[in-house]
Design an enzyme around this catalytic site. Structure first.
Site, PDB file in Angstrom:
ATOM      1  N   HIS A 294       0.898  -1.122  -0.087  1.00 34.55           N
ATOM      2  CA  HIS A 294       0.166  -0.045  -0.169  1.00 34.55           C
ATOM      3  C   HIS A 294       0.782   1.283  -0.069  1.00 34.55           C
ATOM      4  O   HIS A 294       1.756   1.302   0.705  1.00 34.55           O
ATOM      5  CB  HIS A 294      -0.727   0.078   1.228  1.00 34.55           C
ATOM      6  N   HIS A 337      -4.626  -0.498  11.377  1.00 29.43           N
ATOM      7  CA  HIS A 337      -3.562   0.492  11.490  1.00 29.43           C
ATOM      8  C   HIS A 337      -4.035   1.275  12.922  1.00 29.43           C
ATOM      9  O   HIS A 337      -5.312   1.388  13.265  1.00 29.43           O
ATOM     10  CB  HIS A 337      -3.511   1.341  10.493  1.00 29.43           C
ATOM     11  N   GLU A 343      -9.290  10.388  12.198  1.00 30.96           N
ATOM     12  CA  GLU A 343     -10.003  10.192  10.975  1.00 30.96           C
ATOM     13  C   GLU A 343     -11.554  10.311  10.877  1.00 30.96           C
ATOM     14  O   GLU A 343     -11.983   9.207  11.598  1.00 30.96           O
ATOM     15  CB  GLU A 343      -9.379   8.678  10.259  1.00 30.96           C
ATOM     16  N   TYR A 352     -17.807   1.033   0.175  1.00 33.83           N
ATOM     17  CA  TYR A 352     -16.531   0.987   1.031  1.00 33.83           C
ATOM     18  C   TYR A 352     -15.768  -0.189   0.976  1.00 33.83           C
ATOM     19  O   TYR A 352     -16.331  -1.033   1.823  1.00 33.83           O
ATOM     20  CB  TYR A 352     -16.584   1.942   2.283  1.00 33.83           C
ATOM     21  N   HIS A 367     -12.496   7.314  13.875  1.00 32.18           N
ATOM     22  CA  HIS A 367     -11.620   6.801  14.448  1.00 32.18           C
ATOM     23  C   HIS A 367     -10.538   7.661  15.038  1.00 32.18           C
ATOM     24  O   HIS A 367      -9.844   8.407  14.101  1.00 32.18           O
ATOM     25  CB  HIS A 367     -11.085   5.732  13.451  1.00 32.18           C
ATOM     26  N   HIS A 373      -7.989   0.385  14.174  1.00 32.41           N
ATOM     27  CA  HIS A 373      -9.007   0.162  13.055  1.00 32.41           C
ATOM     28  C   HIS A 373      -8.637  -0.556  11.963  1.00 32.41           C
ATOM     29  O   HIS A 373      -7.637  -0.652  11.837  1.00 32.41           O
ATOM     30  CB  HIS A 373      -9.895   1.448  12.747  1.00 32.41           C
TER      31      HIS A 373
END
Length: 440
Positions: A294, A337, A343, A352, A367, A373
């Site tokens: 990522h 993470h 966020e 999503y 979060h 999360h």
């Protein structure tokens, strides 16, 4: 004159716009007598002495100056907007929170315009100190009628989720649909009509900084949001003598109202770089990994409001648009993470890829800093076994994130009385099992 949906192209440019030929003075900003007997008025979005690259201001040439109004008084009625996020008036929790879609009021029983439909969810800081941000929801079913609003506290970034917003501003008119955004800066007066019925969406307010395009660094000169795709309205004006208007402002967290006998939308010409703008999220040029792993979600940043610390944002507006996923040997959904940033996520349409259900258009999630999360159990299982071929992710979907370096407090409405908090959200991760087998 009829207000048109016409625009200038480009982000942060110095524009000159006039609705009547010759309305802009030639060679100076404040001539002894302006063309058409207009009044010159400057709107400053920054201190006079900031570096030239950060100086934001516009000159407005209008039929009557905006100073012509009655004294401001406290606005009566319920106000669920919050701008001061300290003390006992707000709530604090590190728990992961998810909201079901927020209700749109029924027009048969209650008429609610855009300003009346604004409610605060969370935030940090204080506009009196020009530091912090707030996250709001709006849900409206009625046009603003002979009413204009301006925010004395900060800049609004509007994210419609349902219903088009016809926004009349002092600079001209913008039509903003779902999958588009608009920014209306501090001090700019505007009014909102709903041409296709009830509307709902999200608002990110920043108290000190202004939004700007993120630096691209090693990406180079192209990609992400291109400056030419941002649209600023051109000058347009209406004339109405002796009609009653209400001017509402949010000032240091409180709502005030004043009366005047003329429209606030009488600007015949303007020039400068402090003006509202809109952007179509479909124009975002996605950058992503084409090998493995990522890339950080910062590659999806559309706009940022910088703090005084380089690389740290008061607020980033980030989207997760339709895109190709081609990474090899990679768990492709968002990974588990913990983050030093807070966020808030919302969903404009579709689904999503990090959640299987419960995260719906018109809802949201928060979060907080250092709260863990990531994908729910079903997404983890599916992605761990998926064939890693090129896949087009998120067709007809649009999720977004308001990310901030601040630790967010919640309003009582947002956490307790809105009735939309999903109390069982934590169970999304309950079925993540111990799969450890002692083998590489």
């Amino acid at each position: 004159m009829t207000l048109d949906y016409t625009y200038n192209e480009g982000f942060g440019n110095h524009f000159s716009s006039e609705a009547l030929p010759g309305a802009l003075p030639k060679g100076q900003n404040t001539p002894q007598k302006c063309p058409y007997n207009l009044y010159a008025e400057q709107l400053s979005g920054s201190a006079f002495t900031v570096p030239r690259t950060h100086n934001q201001r516009s000159w407005l040439y209008r039929i009557r100056p905006s100073v012509v109004h009655s004294p401001f008084i406290n606005k009566s009625g319920e106000n669920l907007l919050v701008s001061k996020f300290g003390g006992e008036d707000v709530l604090i929790t590190p728990t992961q929170i998810r909201w079901s879609p927020f209700d749109i009021p029924n027009k048969e029983t209650e008429k609610v315009d855009f300003v009346e439909g604004l409610k605060s969810l969370a935030g940090a800081g204080d506009p009196a100190c020009r530091s912090g941000l707030a996250i709001h929801i709006y849900a409206a079913n009625t046009d603003m009628d002979h009413t204009a609003f301006y925010n004395s506290d900060g800049d609004f970034l509007l994210v419609p989720q349902q219903g088009v917003l016809d926004i009349t501003t002092e600079f001209g008119k913008m039509s903003v649909a779902p999958n588009e955004i608009a920014v209306i800066q501090r001090g700019i007066r505007f009014s909102v009509a709903l041409p296709d019925g009830p509307s709902r969406g999200y608002v990110l307010e920043v108290f000190g900084a202004h939004f700007e395009l993120p630096d691209l660094g090693p990406i180079g000169s192209n990609g992400l949001a291109n400056s030419r795709d941002f649209l600023t309205p051109v000058a347009a004006f209406t004339e109405d003598n002796n009609s009653d208007w209400e001017i509402i402002t949010k000032f240091n967290g409180k709502m005030f109202t004043a009366k005047q006998k003329h429209t606030p939308f009488d600007v015949v010409a303007w020039h400068g770089n402090y003006a509202p703008y809109k952007y179509n999220l479909a124009n975002f040029c996605v950058i992503n990994s084409v090998s493995f792993d990522h890339i950080d979600p910062s590659i999806f940043t559309v706009l940022t409001a910088k703090s005084d610390t380089p690389g740290v944002a008061v607020a980033d507006f980030v989207i997760f648009p339709p895109r190709w996923a081609v990474q090899e040997k990679t768990f492709r959904p968002p990974y588990f993470h913990r983050n030093c940033m807070s966020e808030f996520m919302g969903l404009i349409n579709g689904d999503y890829d990090g959640k299987t259900d419960g995260f719906s258009p018109g809802g949201g999630s928060l979060h907080s800093a250092m709260t863990p999360h990531g994908p729910d159990a079903a997404v983890f299982e599916g992605a761990s076994k998926a064939e890693l071929k090129p896949v087009y992710v998120g067709a007809n979907n649009q999720a977004f994130m308001f990310e901030t370096c601040f630790m967010l407090s919640l309003t009582p409405w947002g956490l307790e009385t809105c009735g939309k908090v999903q109390e069982n959200y934590y169970k999304a991760w309950e079925k993540l099992e111990n799969k450890f087998n002692g083998k590489p």
